[in-house]
Design a protein around this motif. Sequence first.
Motif, PDB file in Angstrom:
ATOM      1  N   TYR A 170      -8.699  -3.595  -4.792  1.00 30.58           N
ATOM      2  CA  TYR A 170      -8.516  -2.377  -3.967  1.00 30.58           C
ATOM      3  C   TYR A 170      -8.366  -2.990  -2.487  1.00 30.58           C
ATOM      4  O   TYR A 170      -9.176  -3.533  -2.076  1.00 30.58           O
ATOM      5  N   GLU A 171      -7.002  -2.953  -2.250  1.00 26.65           N
ATOM      6  CA  GLU A 171      -6.681  -3.514  -0.621  1.00 26.65           C
ATOM      7  C   GLU A 171      -7.002  -5.097  -0.339  1.00 26.65           C
ATOM      8  O   GLU A 171      -7.588  -5.342   0.601  1.00 26.65           O
ATOM      9  N   VAL A 172      -7.054  -5.710  -1.462  1.00 28.73           N
ATOM     10  CA  VAL A 172      -7.015  -7.248  -1.504  1.00 28.73           C
ATOM     11  C   VAL A 172      -5.863  -7.995  -0.691  1.00 28.73           C
ATOM     12  O   VAL A 172      -4.943  -7.652  -0.900  1.00 28.73           O
ATOM     13  N   ALA A 173      -6.331  -8.960  -0.046  1.00 21.03           N
ATOM     14  CA  ALA A 173      -5.211  -9.789   0.580  1.00 21.03           C
ATOM     15  C   ALA A 173      -4.041 -10.394   0.048  1.00 21.03           C
ATOM     16  O   ALA A 173      -3.007 -10.442   0.456  1.00 21.03           O
ATOM     17  N   PRO A 226       0.592   1.901  -5.107  1.00 20.34           N
ATOM     18  CA  PRO A 226      -0.468   2.338  -5.929  1.00 20.34           C
ATOM     19  C   PRO A 226       0.284   3.143  -7.166  1.00 20.34           C
ATOM     20  O   PRO A 226      -0.262   3.302  -8.218  1.00 20.34           O
ATOM     21  N   THR A 231      -2.460  -9.467  -2.471  1.00 21.11           N
ATOM     22  CA  THR A 231      -1.683  -8.424  -2.988  1.00 21.11           C
ATOM     23  C   THR A 231      -0.471  -8.247  -1.918  1.00 21.11           C
ATOM     24  O   THR A 231      -0.409  -7.432  -0.717  1.00 21.11           O
ATOM     25  N   THR A 232       0.847  -9.010  -2.143  1.00 20.32           N
ATOM     26  CA  THR A 232       1.807  -8.771  -1.473  1.00 20.32           C
ATOM     27  C   THR A 232       2.893  -7.620  -1.765  1.00 20.32           C
ATOM     28  O   THR A 232       3.982  -7.602  -0.905  1.00 20.32           O
ATOM     29  N   GLY A 274      -1.427  -4.450  -6.944  1.00 18.51           N
ATOM     30  CA  GLY A 274      -2.559  -4.518  -6.592  1.00 18.51           C
ATOM     31  C   GLY A 274      -3.776  -4.586  -7.653  1.00 18.51           C
ATOM     32  O   GLY A 274      -4.894  -3.956  -7.505  1.00 18.51           O
ATOM     33  N   GLU A 304       2.026  -4.303  -2.489  1.00 19.03           N
ATOM     34  CA  GLU A 304       1.104  -3.226  -2.581  1.00 19.03           C
ATOM     35  C   GLU A 304       1.904  -2.056  -3.226  1.00 19.03           C
ATOM     36  O   GLU A 304       2.925  -1.390  -2.435  1.00 19.03           O
TER      37      GLU A 304
END
Length: 317
Positions: free
Chosen positions: A259-262, A269, A264-265, A255, A267
């Motif tokens: 933050y929380e982008v499409a 943290p 990102t396959t 990521g 994910e």
Amino acid sequence: MSESSTATARSITSAPAPVVSVKPVVLSAPGRGEDLQVRVSAPATGHDLPVIVFSHGHGWSMDGYAPLADFWAAHGFAVLQPTHLDSRTLGLPADDPRTPLIWRWRVDDLKRVLDHVDLLEAAVPGLGGRLDRNRVAVAGHSWGAQTASMLLGARVLDPEGVPGEDMSDPRVKAGVLFALPGRGGDDLTPFAAEHLPFMHPSFDGMTTPALVVAGDRDQSMLSVRGPDWFTDPYFLSPGDKSLLTLFGAEHAFGGIPGYEVAETTDESPERVALIQRLTWAFLRSALYPGDPSWPAACSALEEDPHPLGRVRSKSRS
């Protein structure tokens, strides 16, 4: 955990400083067709701040990569993020005459940022006189890593295999290269080999110290090889280099683009947090010789019973 590892962990996890971020700071760019827009982020306090110039991946802009820029700025770095011509925010058509040479414009963008640090510094209230121009690093992701690598000494091979122009920059003392593409030639897909001439690199001259970051599940659609393709820049370049291989990481490394982008396959943290800590530590030690942050961070990773990655390093022979 060793005493030095504990000290470094404490310095990284201490309360982050408030960050001031200004955008767009516009730099005149004659001949480019678009003036260069830059985002400047820095801690609100502190002096002699080291500088990171960051090159975004294809389609992104100065607004991307907040998980990296926010962390670096909150922990003592000034981060300068230009928007390259391939950004979706600019909407250049595919048949634009600049398109075939955007890879060169990208390198020029980073150099233009370095040429105008005074203007960028002055554009942020309270930042004047606080940047350390002798401690400059470049970083980038994917195409941005290719762009940044050129300032570290990588070159593009012509069709005969002869290295092209040397675009290295002595002002740059270190680099962090996320998902930097590996060798060209037969390692590329037919499409990449035909349409992306800049993807035929030579790393022979990439002598500036750098951290290469690769994911062991990053399968590129531009290469016929597996994820190990992204480790080529470490093995094929001379000088002081380190390789961080992230377990289970795909192209977004959990990521880092946002933050929380499409896109990102994978994910994670936890993986992003590890990247934040390790890249910070690498740059601290690379820009401040003798600083123990990097060896301490590596020791902490080695001592982790459930590590998210591994580091290997080599020194100038």
